[in-house]
Write a protein that holds these residues in place. Sequence first.
Motif, PDB file in Angstrom:
ATOM      1  N   SER E 194       0.826  -1.211   0.000  1.00 56.31           N
ATOM      2  CA  SER E 194       0.000   0.000   0.000  1.00 56.31           C
ATOM      3  C   SER E 194       0.863   1.265   0.000  1.00 56.31           C
ATOM      4  O   SER E 194       0.410   2.338   0.371  1.00 56.31           O
ATOM      5  N   LYS E 195       2.104   1.110  -0.403  1.00 49.67           N
ATOM      6  CA  LYS E 195       3.044   2.244  -0.604  1.00 49.67           C
ATOM      7  C   LYS E 195       3.447   2.940   0.697  1.00 49.67           C
ATOM      8  O   LYS E 195       3.922   4.079   0.673  1.00 49.67           O
ATOM      9  N   ARG E 196       3.203   2.319   1.824  1.00 47.46           N
ATOM     10  CA  ARG E 196       3.789   2.848   3.067  1.00 47.46           C
ATOM     11  C   ARG E 196       5.300   2.626   2.993  1.00 47.46           C
ATOM     12  O   ARG E 196       5.770   1.594   2.478  1.00 47.46           O
ATOM     13  N   GLU E 222       7.849   4.343  -6.405  1.00 43.04           N
ATOM     14  CA  GLU E 222       6.465   3.921  -6.185  1.00 43.04           C
ATOM     15  C   GLU E 222       5.946   3.137  -7.387  1.00 43.04           C
ATOM     16  O   GLU E 222       5.267   2.123  -7.246  1.00 43.04           O
TER      17      GLU E 222
ATOM     18  N   THR F 208       5.761   1.424   9.815  1.00 39.19           N
ATOM     19  CA  THR F 208       5.942   2.046   8.491  1.00 39.19           C
ATOM     20  C   THR F 208       5.637   3.538   8.622  1.00 39.19           C
ATOM     21  O   THR F 208       5.199   3.992   9.664  1.00 39.19           O
ATOM     22  N   TYR F 209       5.907   4.271   7.533  1.00 36.64           N
ATOM     23  CA  TYR F 209       5.621   5.714   7.585  1.00 36.64           C
ATOM     24  C   TYR F 209       5.172   6.202   6.214  1.00 36.64           C
ATOM     25  O   TYR F 209       5.410   5.548   5.194  1.00 36.64           O
ATOM     26  N   SER F 210       4.540   7.369   6.227  1.00 34.45           N
ATOM     27  CA  SER F 210       4.017   7.902   4.963  1.00 34.45           C
ATOM     28  C   SER F 210       5.012   8.881   4.341  1.00 34.45           C
ATOM     29  O   SER F 210       5.926   9.359   5.008  1.00 34.45           O
ATOM     30  N   ARG F 211       4.769   9.165   3.069  1.00 31.58           N
ATOM     31  CA  ARG F 211       5.638  10.114   2.372  1.00 31.58           C
ATOM     32  C   ARG F 211       5.520  11.504   2.993  1.00 31.58           C
ATOM     33  O   ARG F 211       6.498  12.255   3.018  1.00 31.58           O
ATOM     34  N   GLU F 212       4.358  11.823   3.510  1.00 33.37           N
ATOM     35  CA  GLU F 212       4.180  13.121   4.153  1.00 33.37           C
ATOM     36  C   GLU F 212       5.052  13.215   5.421  1.00 33.37           C
ATOM     37  O   GLU F 212       5.715  14.235   5.656  1.00 33.37           O
ATOM     38  N   GLN F 213       5.049  12.138   6.197  1.00 37.20           N
ATOM     39  CA  GLN F 213       5.897  12.137   7.401  1.00 37.20           C
ATOM     40  C   GLN F 213       7.370  12.280   7.016  1.00 37.20           C
ATOM     41  O   GLN F 213       8.140  12.964   7.675  1.00 37.20           O
TER      42      GLN F 213
END
Lengths: 238, 238, 238, 238, 238, 238
Positions: E194-196, E222, F208-213
């Motif tokens: 889920s692209k995390r 991605e 996991t982490y997001s692109r925003e983070q």
Amino acid sequence: MRPSGRDLSEMRPVSIETDVTKHAEGSCMIRVGDTHVLCTASLEERVPPFMKGTGLGWVTAEYGMLPRSTSSRMRREATAGKQGGRTVEIQRLIGRSLRAGVDRVALGERQITVDCDVIQADGGTRCAAITGGWIALRLAVNKLMKAGDVISDPLVDPVAAVSCGIYAGQPVLDLDYPEDSEAGVDGNFIMTGSKRLIEVQMSAEGSTYSREQMNQLMDLAEKGVTELVAAQKAAVNA
Amino acid sequence: MRPSGRDLSEMRPVSIETDVTKHAEGSCMIRVGDTHVLCTASLEERVPPFMKGTGLGWVTAEYGMLPRSTSSRMRREATAGKQGGRTVEIQRLIGRSLRAGVDRVALGERQITVDCDVIQADGGTRCAAITGGWIALRLAVNKLMKAGDVISDPLVDPVAAVSCGIYAGQPVLDLDYPEDSEAGVDGNFIMTGSKRLIEVQMSAEGSTYSREQMNQLMDLAEKGVTELVAAQKAAVNA
Amino acid sequence: MRPSGRDLSEMRPVSIETDVTKHAEGSCMIRVGDTHVLCTASLEERVPPFMKGTGLGWVTAEYGMLPRSTSSRMRREATAGKQGGRTVEIQRLIGRSLRAGVDRVALGERQITVDCDVIQADGGTRCAAITGGWIALRLAVNKLMKAGDVISDPLVDPVAAVSCGIYAGQPVLDLDYPEDSEAGVDGNFIMTGSKRLIEVQMSAEGSTYSREQMNQLMDLAEKGVTELVAAQKAAVNA
Amino acid sequence: MRPSGRDLSEMRPVSIETDVTKHAEGSCMIRVGDTHVLCTASLEERVPPFMKGTGLGWVTAEYGMLPRSTSSRMRREATAGKQGGRTVEIQRLIGRSLRAGVDRVALGERQITVDCDVIQADGGTRCAAITGGWIALRLAVNKLMKAGDVISDPLVDPVAAVSCGIYAGQPVLDLDYPEDSEAGVDGNFIMTGSKRLIEVQMSAEGSTYSREQMNQLMDLAEKGVTELVAAQKAAVNA
Amino acid sequence: MRPSGRDLSEMRPVSIETDVTKHAEGSCMIRVGDTHVLCTASLEERVPPFMKGTGLGWVTAEYGMLPRSTSSRMRREATAGKQGGRTVEIQRLIGRSLRAGVDRVALGERQITVDCDVIQADGGTRCAAITGGWIALRLAVNKLMKAGDVISDPLVDPVAAVSCGIYAGQPVLDLDYPEDSEAGVDGNFIMTGSKRLIEVQMSAEGSTYSREQMNQLMDLAEKGVTELVAAQKAAVNA
Amino acid sequence: MRPSGRDLSEMRPVSIETDVTKHAEGSCMIRVGDTHVLCTASLEERVPPFMKGTGLGWVTAEYGMLPRSTSSRMRREATAGKQGGRTVEIQRLIGRSLRAGVDRVALGERQITVDCDVIQADGGTRCAAITGGWIALRLAVNKLMKAGDVISDPLVDPVAAVSCGIYAGQPVLDLDYPEDSEAGVDGNFIMTGSKRLIEVQMSAEGSTYSREQMNQLMDLAEKGVTELVAAQKAAVNA
């Protein structure tokens, strides 16, 4: 009587796939039943220091097992920090056996390293390594000859190896792992295509054997090597 | 024809001096010509972890060469940081050979470690180590039996070893160093006192041999082992 | 009072057998009571890299114990993968001590390695190694001088060593193992034949000592070295 | 006459800064001239296996040099894959010396590890390590006593160390690096605050010394230790 | 512009062959162009000591390259006596990445070791190892679930990895060896299905990059991971 | 919210003391809160073999931790016989990062080794090592330039590093040990003084982490590096 249902003098099916990796000068995947060994031959235009200036070539071998080539995972030797005694003993045997079939004058002052890495193990890995290692060596030498770097063929006779042993009181050809772990006597027979002997190693562990039994195993080994050499020839000419 | 002037089937003089060190449970200095090996047997009332609770005994061996046992000084393995491949291979052979002559049930759950240290080398060190190692083992077991710790003798038949090879085209018994370094084929034969085979290792380096030659070497080896076993018996009974 | 019944200032019997191995340029077996050390001197016509071109010679030493030289079997250092701290410390001491008695200009740009291998240990192995190591060195240098490779004698004064300690509150000469393992203070004294000091090491483990006690041990040590040097001279001239 | 202009019996300036790292139970930075050693004492409520259940405590030491503590960069021992012989010898000395001043019954069954890391080296690092190591040990033991874990003080007398040697023919106190690298005789003297001897090591490299010279160095060492113990007391009480 | 003729955002062909070895609980051969990695998952019903009794599972990884997986033969790490820095760094990354996708409570107190052995290398081996390693892990966990040993699926989202870099001034996806050895900036991007993000590593060697370039590489990554996850799903469901 | 009471975007106090050891060509002690790292730069007028004759310079780094730099004592890597995986990974990162800011042509064919030894650890040691390592490098290069050995400045832009992470759900700057051991996501950001990126490493462990983070952490990192570079400039110009 054998766990696999094979006859006493029946080998496991043998297949040899050549040129399996793009980098090595010679390579094959040899499969003897469920024993699979990847063999590569690497050519270097230099020899060990003690051989410099002699005009003679050198062939050496290394052996390894992938951690999960075996039924339970083995510790990686690179992690353990050294090659175990069994590994060292096997790779010395492979090197010595392959060299016995090499005309080192004809090869010229260069070194070929044969790596034998066991992908899947089910008994007889050292014999499969020698038989497959010779194929890798043959293919690398073919390149040298094609390029004109070597004129006279340094490999005059193939080299192949098979194990035999006394299992449940009977002499059997080509031990697989269930047999190997039970056999009181266990031998490795390395020969040339013309049945000249290169190395014979027959060990008993907690047992002994007679000279007559030794001869029976020798007879089986000759049969096995005949079949292996046929498979080698077919693979190289394919 | 042989550098030493010996006949083809003549062994070097063999002497075995027992109880040469005060600490070991069994010990001897064996001299086969100019090859001198100090063998000690050390008894421990414990076995390796994988053997605990099985009621079976264990015999293992270690091998070493003093740095100046050889004609030019060798690097000490403790300095190099590891035992070389040859050392590991030899000590595995010694251990396997001695175990083949041991009734591990009769020995009971204890371990005997046989150390074979080469004081002076002139060919055939591994065979001298096995022959002398068996003496050390015999003397240590004698102590166990005398003390009543072991009832039934676990050593039913002596174990001895000799090398044979093809030197200058001729089969010869008991190679010394000048012969060993020239021989194209070189074998080690480990047998019991009743000539049962324990291990046969015949290697060619850069050469091959016929089955007939193999049989000739076997004949010589049987002669040599007969003489060695006589020397063992004399030493133990002295 | 001493476990052996010796007087406080009485050494154990000393014997030195020379030329005990055919390969080494110099060799002896030194026996100080039940401590037996095989010493060999190996000559090489090269020096360590940092000494090249200086015209100076070098003497170095290595020390080892056979696994069953001791009352219970020790692990082989080659198996452990390295020399222990005690081994390294001892061989540095032996090398330093022998070098103190060498005229390195007279020796010329060559290296002599003295190997001291303990065959049987009963206390004082490092002192026996130095005393015996000097004999091996002396014999090797004699060969160099006989061959005319060395003109002026680089060994002007013998080097010998003895241990002393405070055992049961009394200063004693030449500690054997039962004394050594009980002594609170333990010293090694390395001197030349003319009683010049090369190295003094006096350690207390969990204890201390006075300067007066130190002087008493020095007196004993001088007596011991006098006797050892006499034994060295007798052995070399024999 | 001395490169630093010091008198023959003059020590370098000594400073001891305590509690320099927040994690260790005891710590100090000791500076003896340009030799700077960081000493930490780490407390563990366990002892080595061979000491379990004896009720006795243990004090051990480790020694290291930062790669650029020296005038040219040294190879990191962790990269080399082992501690060198000199390192092992020094850390054994530090441990032995500190233990000589410890009442192991009073300490109780726990271990204190003293780490001595040389930040900057200019001769005499092992002596500074012992002197500073005792401070770290003292501070760690103080914590144990304050917490009521130890009742009777296990450190009855301070331990300090100084080097002396024969430089340019003269006995000098507290060798710095330029002196140390030229001195033919070089000694380390470890004593208690009441001048009881713990260890004396006097070595000549390529030279010898007389008993009279030994006594002169002993006299100097007593003077040096007196000054060091005063500095220790001042630091601990500060 | 790319040596292979691929578009800037075009991956190499990906193939995943599952169940390639009979011993491992899960296995696959992943091929990303000419990069071939054999991945096996080995299940053990025990965890590292520091995790015992926590109820949590553990996933770890090891990485190796066959000696002739590369264009010129590399030294075997088992011969060198240790794993190189690059190997250790890569296997730590693989383990960390796979663990990020594992619910360790759901897995239960057991360990899965993922071995990634490079059979043939042409750039991007660590990314192929992660992508293929997840397949091996998936298959091993499937067995646990089928056997009812694990109830709730501990692998909620696939884990895949791809490299991107700046080659000849342009951001490119999935570097092969000729690109990798020229690229000034080179990144590895590990993500879930889920692209995390799990891990991002972007290094410049002898160069730097802007935050905008970083974002361009992220976009490419991605895209690549989307394609890899599709290949993973197809392989597992096949 | 942070254990230390700092704001989310607040760094710990930074101090840099230069020229702390007399032997190194450049040195500093950097303190970032309770993390203290001693950095030295050692100049050698030779490069690694594979770089000889290229005219290019080389910068490399080594990293170590003193045994009691941490809250409980760590085993010394020299005793363990090798550098651990974490150490190797960190020192590769430091070397790569520093090299990214070096004009290797301007440096000329010489090597500078930067040693970073952690005296006291409280999180962020690798970032402190890079920031302080650059100071040591800068000072060593200043000497080369002052001596006229290097004409054009090879260090055009400073290099500094800071860690950021997600702690208790919030992005925070400059993690200390209590935060680091709890943070699910943890990144190291190495940049030049002009905010060009050299290396970005963001790992999640079991998360996991997001692109925003990721972008939030990047913003924080830029703030931190700005402050570190100011401290570097002040230290060098002091």
